[in-house]
Write an enzyme that holds these catalytic residues in place. Structure first.
Site, PDB file in Angstrom:
ATOM      1  N   GLU A 154      -4.494  -4.473   3.838  1.00 13.20           N
ATOM      2  CA  GLU A 154      -3.933  -3.547   2.841  1.00 13.20           C
ATOM      3  C   GLU A 154      -2.732  -2.773   3.366  1.00 13.20           C
ATOM      4  O   GLU A 154      -1.972  -2.194   2.603  1.00 13.20           O
ATOM      5  CB  GLU A 154      -5.019  -2.563   2.366  1.00 13.20           C
ATOM      6  CG  GLU A 154      -5.481  -1.521   3.394  1.00 13.20           C
ATOM      7  CD  GLU A 154      -6.525  -2.038   4.381  1.00 13.20           C
ATOM      8  OE1 GLU A 154      -6.658  -3.278   4.519  1.00 13.20           O
ATOM      9  OE2 GLU A 154      -7.204  -1.213   5.034  1.00 13.20           O
ATOM     10  N   SER A 207       4.312  20.985 -17.369  1.00 15.19           N
ATOM     11  CA  SER A 207       4.774  21.767 -16.217  1.00 15.19           C
ATOM     12  C   SER A 207       6.163  21.349 -15.774  1.00 15.19           C
ATOM     13  O   SER A 207       6.788  22.007 -14.962  1.00 15.19           O
ATOM     14  CB  SER A 207       3.809  21.555 -15.054  1.00 15.19           C
ATOM     15  OG  SER A 207       3.926  20.212 -14.590  1.00 15.19           O
ATOM     16  N   HIS A 237      -6.284  -4.946   9.027  1.00 20.82           N
ATOM     17  CA  HIS A 237      -6.153  -4.294   7.718  1.00 20.82           C
ATOM     18  C   HIS A 237      -5.122  -4.992   6.825  1.00 20.82           C
ATOM     19  O   HIS A 237      -3.939  -4.698   6.925  1.00 20.82           O
ATOM     20  CB  HIS A 237      -5.751  -2.834   7.913  1.00 20.82           C
ATOM     21  CG  HIS A 237      -6.854  -2.003   8.495  1.00 20.82           C
ATOM     22  ND1 HIS A 237      -7.821  -1.418   7.719  1.00 20.82           N
ATOM     23  CD2 HIS A 237      -7.163  -1.711   9.775  1.00 20.82           C
ATOM     24  CE1 HIS A 237      -8.676  -0.782   8.489  1.00 20.82           C
ATOM     25  NE2 HIS A 237      -8.301  -0.937   9.748  1.00 20.82           N
ATOM     26  N   CYS A 254     -12.677  -4.599   8.701  1.00 19.46           N
ATOM     27  CA  CYS A 254     -12.947  -3.779   9.867  1.00 19.46           C
ATOM     28  C   CYS A 254     -14.426  -3.377   9.927  1.00 19.46           C
ATOM     29  O   CYS A 254     -15.285  -4.218  10.138  1.00 19.46           O
ATOM     30  CB  CYS A 254     -12.004  -2.582   9.820  1.00 19.46           C
ATOM     31  SG  CYS A 254     -11.769  -1.812  11.392  1.00 19.46           S
ATOM     32  N   GLY A 265       6.396  18.527 -14.246  1.00 18.18           N
ATOM     33  CA  GLY A 265       6.031  17.525 -13.248  1.00 18.18           C
ATOM     34  C   GLY A 265       5.752  16.166 -13.878  1.00 18.18           C
ATOM     35  O   GLY A 265       5.723  16.028 -15.100  1.00 18.18           O
ATOM     36  N   VAL A 266       5.547  15.178 -13.002  1.00 16.53           N
ATOM     37  CA  VAL A 266       5.397  13.799 -13.469  1.00 16.53           C
ATOM     38  C   VAL A 266       4.131  13.622 -14.320  1.00 16.53           C
ATOM     39  O   VAL A 266       4.185  13.056 -15.416  1.00 16.53           O
ATOM     40  CB  VAL A 266       5.312  12.828 -12.265  1.00 16.53           C
ATOM     41  CG1 VAL A 266       5.142  11.394 -12.742  1.00 16.53           C
ATOM     42  CG2 VAL A 266       6.551  12.947 -11.414  1.00 16.53           C
ATOM     43  N   ASP A 267       2.988  14.102 -13.807  1.00 15.56           N
ATOM     44  CA  ASP A 267       1.734  13.798 -14.482  1.00 15.56           C
ATOM     45  C   ASP A 267       1.685  14.348 -15.914  1.00 15.56           C
ATOM     46  O   ASP A 267       1.362  13.621 -16.844  1.00 15.56           O
ATOM     47  CB  ASP A 267       0.535  14.305 -13.664  1.00 15.56           C
ATOM     48  CG  ASP A 267       0.496  13.670 -12.276  1.00 15.56           C
ATOM     49  OD1 ASP A 267       1.137  12.612 -12.101  1.00 15.56           O
ATOM     50  OD2 ASP A 267      -0.150  14.230 -11.384  1.00 15.56           O
ATOM     51  N   SER A 268       2.041  15.619 -16.070  1.00 17.03           N
ATOM     52  CA  SER A 268       1.938  16.168 -17.424  1.00 17.03           C
ATOM     53  C   SER A 268       3.000  15.564 -18.342  1.00 17.03           C
ATOM     54  O   SER A 268       2.766  15.392 -19.541  1.00 17.03           O
ATOM     55  CB  SER A 268       1.999  17.692 -17.415  1.00 17.03           C
ATOM     56  OG  SER A 268       3.261  18.154 -17.009  1.00 17.03           O
TER      57      SER A 268
END
Ligand code: XMP
Length: 517
Positions: A175, A227, A173, A85, A229-232
């Protein structure tokens, strides 16, 4: 140690809402990539030494004053370049073509016809492709070095290729999910044209991250705030694999978590995975601190500050900890880095639990900071975390604190957690969980009349919220079947005495937000 970042692509960000999506697609093609702002230092681009460069789209027009420009180092590196683009317009302009501003903005589906042969489209199976367009400008006259390799009914230059060099431009695009064969086009560019090897795979990522954590930490000790949560959780699993007992986790049960989440965290992390976890039962402390607070910002502040205080206290009680681990992920890094001219977009900057203590004088380790969320999830599953946990809907840092309107009380948190659990359980039972992006219950501290048997009773109201969204910036309320909502409502009212009425939220975002606060 194998260098899995050896084969790599650089994405220069011109401000498109799709830049991160380009990067995620390249990673899905098992090739490492990083996003730099379009005006990144020439030296930084040279030092990165990419095997190919992708120029993103942009909301800007090349005709505007101060429009983002093409750094000539991009061409001097002599590596393949794909302009998407706006990136295509820049290449065209650089080689002497003209870009036309157009009043007619093209947005949505378009049909692209392949013209002739181009190695870029070698894996494309169709002669005609449905693609996703989103642009104002388009190529007006093409620089003589380029030849058209695709056209649409509105432009003869839907894609072009340089006659001698590996330089390509696409107006659409590739993607975006809606572009048919988009992955094949990007794959062809990255693997075949740039020659990148497929080294960026979950198993390799785990192995190299484990090696580098070991190298960095040596025999020192690391502290991590879990926590739920996923990340920790993924940081915990990864660090545990790398350094075992040198990892100490502190899990603060705030009383504002999901139904029985505190016990579940302990079961998974401590019992099943044998990770060192200290559970701090701080429920009463939270409810005491929150007593009387009704203003949403004040509630958030109390919750965030108390977390830091408790965490710091725990840290001080532990001996010889040298490191603090955090679950920072790549989008956090990109979004806080920005661009020198402030052009870089902020797609989603989230207010998390108020950051972590700075004055503990610990060294910081952020083992997920080069990973996207989808990569973190895959890692989590490979490391033995339950897929239901890893693919859960997002849950706000301040937890039920933002889902209990007005003052937060232990009684309300208990009612809300149970109602929410019924809703989520039924969504899963009916295969609706993965069709919604986020679903939860909200507690309304008003009493409304109901009849049980012959008696009238005044009890609380629960609102159900379910949305469908891609980026959480806009969202549509989920059109759940009436029979399903009916079932959930009955269960909540029958099973929780303190609730006499259930309502369903039919507001989209904007103007409403996802959370009620
Ligand atoms: P809103 O309510 O702004 O929410 O439409 C958008 C998304 O952000 C989540 N959210 C938070 N996440 N800490 C978080 O980690 C917070 O304080 C917070 N507030 C909102 C919300 O759940 C939704 O996914």
């Amino acid at each position: 140690m194998m260098d899995i970042k050896h084969s790599k692509i650089l994405i220069l960000d011109y401000g498109s809402q799709y830049t991160q999506l380009i990067a995620r697609r390249v990673r899905e093609l098992n090739v490492y990539c990083e996003i730099y702002a379009w005006d990144a230092e020439t030296q930084a681009i040279e030092d990165f030494a990419p095997q190919g460069i992708i120029l993103s789209g942009s909301p800007e027009s090349v005709h505007m004053d101060n429009a983002p420009t093409l750094n000539e180092v991009v061409l001097r590196l002599n590596v393949p370049v794909l302009g998407i683009c706006y990136g295509m317009q820049l290449l065209n302009q650089h080689f002497g073509g003209e870009v036309a501003g157009s009043d007619e903005k093209e947005f949505g589906y378009a049909q692209v016809n392949m013209t002739g042969q181009s190695v870029l489209f070698d894996q494309v199976k169709h002669q005609q492709l449905d693609v996703w367009m989103s642009h104002g400008d388009k190529v007006h006259t093409v620089a003589p070095v380029f030849e058209s390799i695709a056209h649409t009914s509105s432009t003869p230059y839907a894609a072009f290729a340089h006659q001698d060099l590996p330089l390509y431009g696409v107006q659409f695009h590739p993607e975006v999910e809606h572009t048919v064969d988009g992955r094949e086009i990007l794959g062809q560019f990255v693997h075949h044209i740039c020659g990148c090897e497929k080294l960026w795979r979950t198993d390799n990522i785990i192995d190299t991250h484990v090696d580098s954590i070991r190298e960095l930490v040596g025999d020192e000790k690391v502290l991590l705030g879990l926590s739920g949560g996923v990340d920790s959780s993924v940081v915990a699993a990864l660090m545990h694999k790398a350094i075992g007992d040198q990892l100490v986790c502190v899990f603060v049960d705030t009383g504002l978590l999901r139904y029985q989440e505190g016990d579940q965290v302990m079961q998974t992390m401590a019992d099943k995975m044998d990770i060192n976890v200290i559970r701090v039962n701080a429920q009463d402390q939270y409810f005491d601190a929150l007593a009387g607070a009704t203003d949403p910002e004040r509630k958030r502040k109390i919750i965030g500050e108390l977390f830091i205080r408790i965490f710091e206290q725990q840290a001080q009680e532990l001996d010889d900890i040298q490191w603090l681990a955090q679950g920072t992920i790549y989008p956090d890094v990109i979004e806080s880095a920005g661009s020198a001219t402030g052009k870089a977009h902020v797609i989603k900057s989230h207010h998390n639990v108020g950051g972590l203590p700075e004055d503990l004088s610990l060294k910081l380790i952020e083992p997920l900071k080069d990973l996207f969320k989808d990569e973190v999830r895959k890692l989590g599953v490979s490391l033995g975390l339950a897929p239901e946990m890893v693919y859960r809907h997002p849950f706000p840092g301040p937890g039920l604190g933002v889902r209990i309107l007005g003052e937060v009380k232990a009684e309300y948190a208990d009612i809300l957690a149970r109602a929410d659990h019924i809703f989520i359980e039924e969504l899963r039972n009916h295969d609706l969980y993965d069709q919604t992006s986020q679903a939860f219950a909200v507690f309304l501290p008003v009493k409304s009349v109901g009849v049980v048997g012959d008696a009238r009773r005044y009890e609380y109201v629960i609102a159900l919220r379910a949305v469908e969204t891609i980026d959480f910036m806009t969202a549509r309320w989920a059109h759940l079947p009436y029979a399903f909502i009916d079932l959930v409502s009955r269960r909540i009212i029958n099973e929780i005495d303190k609730v006499s009425r259930v309502v369903y939220d039919v507001s989209s975002k904007p103007p409403a937000t996802i959370e009620w606060e």
